[in-house]
Design a protein around this motif. Sequence first.
Motif, PDB file in Angstrom:
ATOM      1  N   GLU A  11       0.868  -1.179   0.000  1.00 28.22           N
ATOM      2  CA  GLU A  11       0.000   0.000   0.000  1.00 28.22           C
ATOM      3  C   GLU A  11       0.898   1.221   0.000  1.00 28.22           C
ATOM      4  OE1 GLU A  11      -2.932   0.204   3.079  1.00 28.22           O
ATOM      5  OE2 GLU A  11      -3.578  -1.860   2.747  1.00 28.22           O
ATOM      6  N   ARG A  12       0.457   2.259  -0.713  1.00 32.76           N
ATOM      7  CA  ARG A  12       1.283   3.456  -0.778  1.00 32.76           C
ATOM      8  C   ARG A  12       0.453   4.659  -1.198  1.00 32.76           C
ATOM      9  NH1 ARG A  12       2.435  -0.060  -5.016  1.00 32.76           N
ATOM     10  NH2 ARG A  12       2.374   0.800  -7.113  1.00 32.76           N
ATOM     11  N   GLU A  14       7.000   3.445  -6.078  1.00 31.52           N
ATOM     12  CA  GLU A  14       7.357   2.127  -6.608  1.00 31.52           C
ATOM     13  C   GLU A  14       7.286   2.028  -8.128  1.00 31.52           C
ATOM     14  OE1 GLU A  14       5.668  -1.212  -4.627  1.00 31.52           O
ATOM     15  OE2 GLU A  14       5.898  -0.293  -2.654  1.00 31.52           O
ATOM     16  N   LYS A  15       6.838   3.083  -8.800  1.00 29.74           N
ATOM     17  CA  LYS A  15       6.752   3.041 -10.265  1.00 29.74           C
ATOM     18  C   LYS A  15       7.116   4.413 -10.816  1.00 29.74           C
ATOM     19  CE  LYS A  15       3.842   1.890 -14.181  1.00 29.74           C
ATOM     20  NZ  LYS A  15       4.981   1.442 -14.950  1.00 29.74           N
ATOM     21  N   GLU A  16       8.066   4.425 -11.725  1.00 27.66           N
ATOM     22  CA  GLU A  16       8.460   5.688 -12.346  1.00 27.66           C
ATOM     23  C   GLU A  16       7.646   5.903 -13.613  1.00 27.66           C
ATOM     24  OE1 GLU A  16      12.363   7.929 -14.197  1.00 27.66           O
ATOM     25  OE2 GLU A  16      12.624   6.149 -12.978  1.00 27.66           O
ATOM     26  N   TRP A  50      -4.553   2.086 -14.844  1.00 32.08           N
ATOM     27  CA  TRP A  50      -3.480   1.135 -14.550  1.00 32.08           C
ATOM     28  C   TRP A  50      -3.558   0.695 -13.092  1.00 32.08           C
ATOM     29  CZ3 TRP A  50       0.676   0.671 -11.273  1.00 32.08           C
ATOM     30  CH2 TRP A  50       1.645  -0.276 -11.615  1.00 32.08           C
ATOM     31  N   TYR A  51      -3.844   1.649 -12.203  1.00 34.74           N
ATOM     32  CA  TYR A  51      -3.950   1.339 -10.778  1.00 34.74           C
ATOM     33  C   TYR A  51      -5.238   0.583 -10.463  1.00 34.74           C
ATOM     34  CZ  TYR A  51       0.041   4.353  -9.882  1.00 34.74           C
ATOM     35  OH  TYR A  51       1.300   4.896  -9.872  1.00 34.74           O
ATOM     36  N   THR A  52      -6.351   1.013 -11.048  1.00 33.53           N
ATOM     37  CA  THR A  52      -7.629   0.379 -10.717  1.00 33.53           C
ATOM     38  C   THR A  52      -7.711  -1.052 -11.237  1.00 33.53           C
ATOM     39  OG1 THR A  52      -8.718   1.404 -12.625  1.00 33.53           O
ATOM     40  CG2 THR A  52      -8.860   2.564 -10.524  1.00 33.53           C
ATOM     41  N   MET A  53      -6.901  -1.392 -12.228  1.00 28.31           N
ATOM     42  CA  MET A  53      -6.841  -2.789 -12.671  1.00 28.31           C
ATOM     43  C   MET A  53      -6.033  -3.641 -11.685  1.00 28.31           C
ATOM     44  SD  MET A  53      -6.458  -2.647 -16.831  1.00 28.31           S
ATOM     45  CE  MET A  53      -4.905  -1.774 -16.801  1.00 28.31           C
ATOM     46  N   ILE A  85       1.709  16.707 -16.985  1.00 25.23           N
ATOM     47  CA  ILE A  85       1.007  15.911 -15.983  1.00 25.23           C
ATOM     48  C   ILE A  85       2.021  14.947 -15.401  1.00 25.23           C
ATOM     49  CG2 ILE A  85      -1.296  16.144 -16.994  1.00 25.23           C
ATOM     50  CD1 ILE A  85      -0.953  13.380 -18.274  1.00 25.23           C
ATOM     51  N   ASP A  86       1.789  14.542 -14.163  1.00 21.16           N
ATOM     52  CA  ASP A  86       2.749  13.661 -13.520  1.00 21.16           C
ATOM     53  C   ASP A  86       2.048  12.804 -12.477  1.00 21.16           C
ATOM     54  OD1 ASP A  86       5.213  12.552 -13.035  1.00 21.16           O
ATOM     55  OD2 ASP A  86       6.005  14.258 -11.923  1.00 21.16           O
TER      56      ASP A  86
END
Length: 112
Positions: free
Chosen positions: A20-21, A48-50, A78-81, A42-43
């Motif tokens: 979790e982060r 944990e992911k660049e 990407w996160y919600t998957m 946008i950023d």
Amino acid sequence: MDIIGERKLAFLPAEEAEQEREILLRVGRPRQRPDNDWEVDIDIIDPEKEWKLPPVWGHDGFGAIISGIIGLSKYIAWYTMRGRLTLPVHGDDLFPEWALLADTSTPPDTAD
């Protein structure tokens, strides 16, 4: 990046292998391009992911900001998957402001 908006989110991964982060979504200040269109940076800041996100553009500064927010929503997928994103302070609503758009078909009453 000259940041004009930022949102902090909690990522709750579905996989136990991931931690979790907190991640940050950022939208930069619009700037005019040589072709007279506008763009914003946008950023996503994730420990944990660049991410290396390209700037997004619009016909004016406002359009560029809207495109930036829409552009970030594509990466949110990407996160919600892989788990859930929540607002750390406000609970489960990722973008509670979107509730304001729920009924835009009826114009507001005007003062007489």
